[in-house]
Design a protein around this motif. Structure first.
Motif, PDB file in Angstrom:
ATOM      1  N   ILE A 193      14.971  -2.587  -2.293  1.00 57.31           N
ATOM      2  CA  ILE A 193      14.412  -2.953  -0.984  1.00 57.31           C
ATOM      3  C   ILE A 193      14.341  -1.697  -0.108  1.00 57.31           C
ATOM      4  CG2 ILE A 193      14.733  -4.292   1.128  1.00 57.31           C
ATOM      5  CD1 ILE A 193      16.137  -6.413  -0.499  1.00 57.31           C
ATOM      6  N   VAL A 194      13.169  -1.443   0.447  1.00 57.77           N
ATOM      7  CA  VAL A 194      12.961  -0.332   1.380  1.00 57.77           C
ATOM      8  C   VAL A 194      12.655  -0.939   2.747  1.00 57.77           C
ATOM      9  CG1 VAL A 194      11.570   1.679   1.970  1.00 57.77           C
ATOM     10  CG2 VAL A 194      12.118   1.185  -0.428  1.00 57.77           C
ATOM     11  N   GLN A 195      13.476  -0.607   3.744  1.00 60.86           N
ATOM     12  CA  GLN A 195      13.351  -1.217   5.073  1.00 60.86           C
ATOM     13  C   GLN A 195      13.006  -0.128   6.095  1.00 60.86           C
ATOM     14  OE1 GLN A 195      14.137  -4.736   6.026  1.00 60.86           O
ATOM     15  NE2 GLN A 195      12.885  -3.972   7.726  1.00 60.86           N
ATOM     16  N   TYR A 196      11.896  -0.345   6.846  1.00 60.41           N
ATOM     17  CA  TYR A 196      11.501   0.565   7.920  1.00 60.41           C
ATOM     18  C   TYR A 196      11.687  -0.105   9.276  1.00 60.41           C
ATOM     19  CZ  TYR A 196       8.825   3.184   4.380  1.00 60.41           C
ATOM     20  OH  TYR A 196       8.435   3.892   3.292  1.00 60.41           O
ATOM     21  N   ARG A 197      11.979   0.721  10.288  1.00 61.16           N
ATOM     22  CA  ARG A 197      11.824   0.254  11.664  1.00 61.16           C
ATOM     23  C   ARG A 197      10.363   0.395  12.058  1.00 61.16           C
ATOM     24  NH1 ARG A 197      16.382   3.493  12.376  1.00 61.16           N
ATOM     25  NH2 ARG A 197      15.212   4.980  13.658  1.00 61.16           N
ATOM     26  N   ALA A 198       9.996  -0.237  13.156  1.00 59.34           N
ATOM     27  CA  ALA A 198       8.580  -0.316  13.523  1.00 59.34           C
ATOM     28  C   ALA A 198       7.951   1.052  13.754  1.00 59.34           C
ATOM     29  CB  ALA A 198       8.422  -1.165  14.788  1.00 59.34           C
ATOM     30  N   ASN A 199       8.721   2.008  14.318  1.00 58.55           N
ATOM     31  CA  ASN A 199       8.124   3.288  14.669  1.00 58.55           C
ATOM     32  C   ASN A 199       8.288   4.337  13.578  1.00 58.55           C
ATOM     33  OD1 ASN A 199      10.850   3.583  14.932  1.00 58.55           O
ATOM     34  ND2 ASN A 199      10.798   4.711  16.856  1.00 58.55           N
ATOM     35  N   GLU A 200       8.814   3.951  12.402  1.00 63.35           N
ATOM     36  CA  GLU A 200       8.969   4.899  11.310  1.00 63.35           C
ATOM     37  C   GLU A 200       7.684   5.014  10.510  1.00 63.35           C
ATOM     38  OE1 GLU A 200      13.511   5.146   9.845  1.00 63.35           O
ATOM     39  OE2 GLU A 200      12.477   3.290   9.340  1.00 63.35           O
ATOM     40  N   THR A 201       7.464   6.214   9.911  1.00 59.63           N
ATOM     41  CA  THR A 201       6.272   6.432   9.099  1.00 59.63           C
ATOM     42  C   THR A 201       6.616   6.809   7.665  1.00 59.63           C
ATOM     43  OG1 THR A 201       6.199   8.733   9.814  1.00 59.63           O
ATOM     44  CG2 THR A 201       4.909   7.147  11.092  1.00 59.63           C
ATOM     45  N   GLY A 202       7.884   6.766   7.282  1.00 62.49           N
ATOM     46  CA  GLY A 202       8.262   7.095   5.915  1.00 62.49           C
ATOM     47  C   GLY A 202       9.750   6.964   5.725  1.00 62.49           C
ATOM     48  N   THR A 216       5.840  -0.607 -13.994  1.00 62.23           N
ATOM     49  CA  THR A 216       5.808  -1.212 -15.334  1.00 62.23           C
ATOM     50  C   THR A 216       5.819  -0.116 -16.389  1.00 62.23           C
ATOM     51  OG1 THR A 216       4.487  -3.024 -14.432  1.00 62.23           O
ATOM     52  CG2 THR A 216       4.581  -2.813 -16.834  1.00 62.23           C
ATOM     53  N   SER A 217       6.680  -0.271 -17.393  1.00 61.78           N
ATOM     54  CA  SER A 217       6.721   0.702 -18.490  1.00 61.78           C
ATOM     55  C   SER A 217       5.685   0.316 -19.543  1.00 61.78           C
ATOM     56  CB  SER A 217       8.117   0.747 -19.109  1.00 61.78           C
ATOM     57  OG  SER A 217       8.348  -0.423 -19.886  1.00 61.78           O
ATOM     58  N   ASP A 218       5.413   1.265 -20.458  1.00 61.38           N
ATOM     59  CA  ASP A 218       4.463   0.968 -21.536  1.00 61.38           C
ATOM     60  C   ASP A 218       4.981  -0.147 -22.425  1.00 61.38           C
ATOM     61  OD1 ASP A 218       2.869   2.898 -20.563  1.00 61.38           O
ATOM     62  OD2 ASP A 218       3.201   4.369 -22.177  1.00 61.38           O
ATOM     63  N   GLY A 219       6.313  -0.238 -22.536  1.00 62.53           N
ATOM     64  CA  GLY A 219       6.888  -1.270 -23.387  1.00 62.53           C
ATOM     65  C   GLY A 219       7.063  -2.609 -22.692  1.00 62.53           C
ATOM     66  N   GLY A 220       6.638  -2.725 -21.399  1.00 59.99           N
ATOM     67  CA  GLY A 220       6.655  -4.003 -20.709  1.00 59.99           C
ATOM     68  C   GLY A 220       7.800  -4.220 -19.745  1.00 59.99           C
ATOM     69  N   LEU A 221       8.723  -3.236 -19.559  1.00 60.27           N
ATOM     70  CA  LEU A 221       9.771  -3.390 -18.549  1.00 60.27           C
ATOM     71  C   LEU A 221       9.163  -3.306 -17.145  1.00 60.27           C
ATOM     72  CD1 LEU A 221      12.687  -1.229 -20.016  1.00 60.27           C
ATOM     73  CD2 LEU A 221      12.404  -3.715 -20.108  1.00 60.27           C
ATOM     74  N   ARG A 222       9.768  -4.038 -16.214  1.00 60.63           N
ATOM     75  CA  ARG A 222       9.221  -4.073 -14.841  1.00 60.63           C
ATOM     76  C   ARG A 222      10.348  -3.901 -13.831  1.00 60.63           C
ATOM     77  NH1 ARG A 222       6.642  -9.343 -13.630  1.00 60.63           N
ATOM     78  NH2 ARG A 222       5.536  -8.227 -11.964  1.00 60.63           N
ATOM     79  N   GLN A 223      10.030  -3.182 -12.757  1.00 56.50           N
ATOM     80  CA  GLN A 223      10.906  -3.085 -11.590  1.00 56.50           C
ATOM     81  C   GLN A 223      10.039  -3.361 -10.350  1.00 56.50           C
ATOM     82  OE1 GLN A 223      14.388  -2.167 -11.096  1.00 56.50           O
ATOM     83  NE2 GLN A 223      14.379  -2.883 -13.230  1.00 56.50           N
ATOM     84  N   VAL A 224      10.561  -4.201  -9.461  1.00 57.79           N
ATOM     85  CA  VAL A 224       9.811  -4.586  -8.263  1.00 57.79           C
ATOM     86  C   VAL A 224      10.541  -4.047  -7.022  1.00 57.79           C
ATOM     87  CG1 VAL A 224       8.905  -6.470  -6.860  1.00 57.79           C
ATOM     88  CG2 VAL A 224       8.893  -6.635  -9.377  1.00 57.79           C
ATOM     89  N   ILE A 225       9.815  -3.329  -6.170  1.00 58.27           N
ATOM     90  CA  ILE A 225      10.363  -2.789  -4.917  1.00 58.27           C
ATOM     91  C   ILE A 225       9.711  -3.540  -3.755  1.00 58.27           C
ATOM     92  CG2 ILE A 225      10.616  -0.747  -3.447  1.00 58.27           C
ATOM     93  CD1 ILE A 225      10.321   0.949  -5.969  1.00 58.27           C
ATOM     94  N   SER A 226      10.530  -4.076  -2.868  1.00 56.01           N
ATOM     95  CA  SER A 226      10.029  -4.770  -1.675  1.00 56.01           C
ATOM     96  C   SER A 226      10.102  -3.814  -0.478  1.00 56.01           C
ATOM     97  CB  SER A 226      10.864  -6.029  -1.400  1.00 56.01           C
ATOM     98  OG  SER A 226      10.410  -6.681  -0.236  1.00 56.01           O
ATOM     99  N   VAL A 227       8.984  -3.590   0.174  1.00 51.99           N
ATOM    100  CA  VAL A 227       8.907  -2.706   1.339  1.00 51.99           C
ATOM    101  C   VAL A 227       8.724  -3.574   2.586  1.00 51.99           C
ATOM    102  CG1 VAL A 227       7.728  -0.760   2.427  1.00 51.99           C
ATOM    103  CG2 VAL A 227       7.860  -0.910  -0.073  1.00 51.99           C
ATOM    104  N   LYS A 228       9.638  -3.455   3.542  1.00 52.66           N
ATOM    105  CA  LYS A 228       9.588  -4.282   4.745  1.00 52.66           C
ATOM    106  C   LYS A 228       9.585  -3.390   5.989  1.00 52.66           C
ATOM    107  CE  LYS A 228      12.068  -8.096   2.519  1.00 52.66           C
ATOM    108  NZ  LYS A 228      13.230  -9.019   2.624  1.00 52.66           N
TER     109      LYS A 228
END
Length: 554
Positions: A44-53, A113-125
């Motif tokens: 999980i990546v969490q930003y405040r409203a005035n952040e740009t990165g 997603t890897s070539d072999g089908g592994l997956r990682q999901v990142i949520s950006v808020k």
């Protein structure tokens, strides 16, 4: 036999493939497939409203090839992710524009997603946007007789209010239909600014205060001064009997004017509209009337004073009406005498009123003055003769060609022909100003934990070199040596908004306004303002903008 061998090879192929998945081209030894794909530090990546990165890049631990897919969600075009593919360990840089919507938080999904089908999901808020306001201009200029309106476009993501700042009652604001307004809602709104016709010969400055979420955006409104100030007082001089009397002085003018009675004339008063005696000053605009009243004269001496009317400031027009009241003849006669009152003082001139009391014809009368002799006479000082002869009378006399910034000792004189004696008034001491500059009282507008806002104005007939605020936490009459904040340079007259920043929280300060004249003279406001800053409520790291008063302007 060949067919069996081929079949054996075909059967064995899946097993070989199973032992060589995600291998390097240089590898020759088969091993079991075991891909590794992991987001280091959480998904999980969490930003405040005035952040740009992010404060650091998002790291990926892997031993395989991988690709990135971005579902921008409610971010839309306001998010970017790089790179979009990699091999082995790597890192993603996620950049977002500021969220300016005060009501909507945003979310996006990044899938690796890897070539072999592994997956990682990142949520950006990202949290909902900060409250914000932009205006089309921060300064609107009018001529002295402007009757048009000027538009002001306001863009805000929250509701807002509008009001006049101090000394700005001549500024007006309406909506597109001409109705007075007190504020607006989120979105883009146009309001229309107008001003009253100017009644002074000096430029004046007011301002509007747009407020939202505890913050202020100020719009400066400036209007030129008049160039044709006129003043005419067609009324004759006033002469009363010894009883209580009233009279009316007519004033013809196109500007603001002020009238005053010398403080020495305690028997003479202005009268207000309901008949009450007023103080020794009165103001008006345009044509008008001044009502004056005298007390009963319980002496045999005639008494004389004057009403002085002045219109304009930068190029003042002046008129003087002499007011006389005869003595009561039933009272014991008094000896011949002369008194002197200073009516006005300029840089190179001064006007006086001579009050001559005599029951017999006098000889020469006038003024004597000196810069060195504290008791000037006709023998040791400069003499200005104003006339000869007559009985009790009031005479206006003027000294011209004076030096700026100089102290003069002045007396009136009159010759008593009965005994050939020269009589003198008490000495009147005057000091000509170097510059006709005055500073208004200072007003506190807002006090925070480490800052404070103030308002004051100044008027000068010569361009000032500097103006601002002086302050101290210990000296109750602060001067420029205690600490100052320069607000601006130049100008003949101005309404000033000034701020003190970087103050200590929970601390008492003493503040005055100052102006530096063209010759370097420091002139301070007549009052001192005491403020106490509030305790700090800001948590370190919670805000990139520690001063919540002002929003960005376009």
């Amino acid at each position: 036999m060949k067919t069996k061998i081929l079949f054996s090879i075909i059967v064995a192929l899946p097993l070989v493939v199973g032992f060589t998945g995600c291998k390097s081209e240089d590898e020759t030894t088969a091993r079991p497939a075991k891909e590794r794909l992991m987001v280091v530090g959480g998904n999980i990546v969490q930003y405040r409203a005035n952040e740009t990165g992010p404060s650091s890049e998002v790291n990926i631990s892997s031993d395989c090839r991988w690709t990135v897919n971005v579902d921008a969600g409610t971010f839309g075009d306001d998010i970017s992710v790089n790179p979009r593919q990699g091999n082995g360990n790597g890192s993603l840089t996620i950049v977002s524009n500021q969220n300016t919507d005060a009501n909507v938080s945003r979310e996006a999904t990044i899938t690796i997603t890897s070539d072999g089908g592994l997956r990682q999901v990142i949520s950006v808020k990202q949290t909902a946007g900060d409250d914000a306001m932009n205006i089309s201009t921060g300064r609107i200029k009018f001529t002295a007789e402007d009757t048009k309106t000027e538009p002001l476009e306001i863009s805000s993501n929250v509701s807002w209010t509008v009001k006049r700042g101090p000394s700005s009652d001549w500024v007006h604001f309406v909506d597109k239909d001409g109705n007075e307004i007190s504020g607006g809602t989120n979105g883009t709104t146009s309001i229309y600014i107008s001003v009253d016709k100017s009644t002074t010969d000096i430029e004046r400055t007011g301002y509007l205060v747009l407020s939202y979420s505890g913050k202020n955006v100020n719009v400066e409104v400036v209007q030129d001064g008049m160039t044709n100030v006129s003043l005419n007082v067609p009324s004759d001089d006033v002469r009363w009997s010894y009883t209580r009397n009233e009279s009316v002085i007519r004033v013809v003018s196109n500007a603001e004017w002020r009238a005053y009675i010398p403080s020495t004339a305690t028997w003479l008063h202005f009268v207000d509209s309901v008949g009450n005696s007023n103080n020794h000053t009165i103001t008006g605009v345009g044509n008008g009337e001044i009502r004056i009243r005298c007390d009963e004269n319980n002496t045999s001496r005639d008494r004389i004073s004057a009403v002085v009317i002045i219109a304009g400031t930068k190029s003042p027009q002046q008129a003087t009406v002499v007011v006389e009241q005869v003595g009561n003849t039933s009272q014991q006669p008094l000896a011949t005498s002369v008194s002197l009152t200073n009516l006005s003082l300029m840089r190179e001139s001064a006007t006086f009123l001579l009050n001559i009391v005599s029951e017999s014809v006098v000889g020469e009368f006038g003024l004597v003055y000196s810069t060195s002799t504290e008791n000037p006479t006709i023998d040791n000082s400069r003499v200005v003769s104003l006339g000869r002869g007559g009985l009790s009378q009031g005479v206006i006399g003027e000294l011209t060609g004076l030096e700026q910034g100089t102290t003069y000792y002045v007396r009136a004189f009159v010759q008593n022909l009965t005994n050939n004696e020269t009589l003198y008034s008490d000495v009147v001491t005057i000091t000509t100003p170097v510059s006709e500059t005055s500073v208004s009282e200072l007003t506190s507008i807002y006090v925070g934990d480490v800052y404070a806002d103030f308002h004051f104005s100044f008027v000068s007939d010569e361009e000032v070199s500097e103006f601002g605020l002086v302050y101290s936490a210990s000296n109750t009459t602060p001067t420029i040596s205690d600490g100052n904040v320069k607000v601006g340079n130049g100008g003949y007259t101005r309404n000033v908004l000034g701020s003190l920043n970087n103050l200590e929280s929970s601390t008492t300060y003493y503040v005055r306004a100052y102006v530096v004249s063209a010759t370097g003279q420091y002139i301070y406001s007549p009052n001192m303002v005491t403020i106490t800053t509030s305790s700090s409520s800001t948590v370190p790291g919670e805000s990139d903008n520690p001063d919540p008063r002002l929003a960005p302007r376009q």
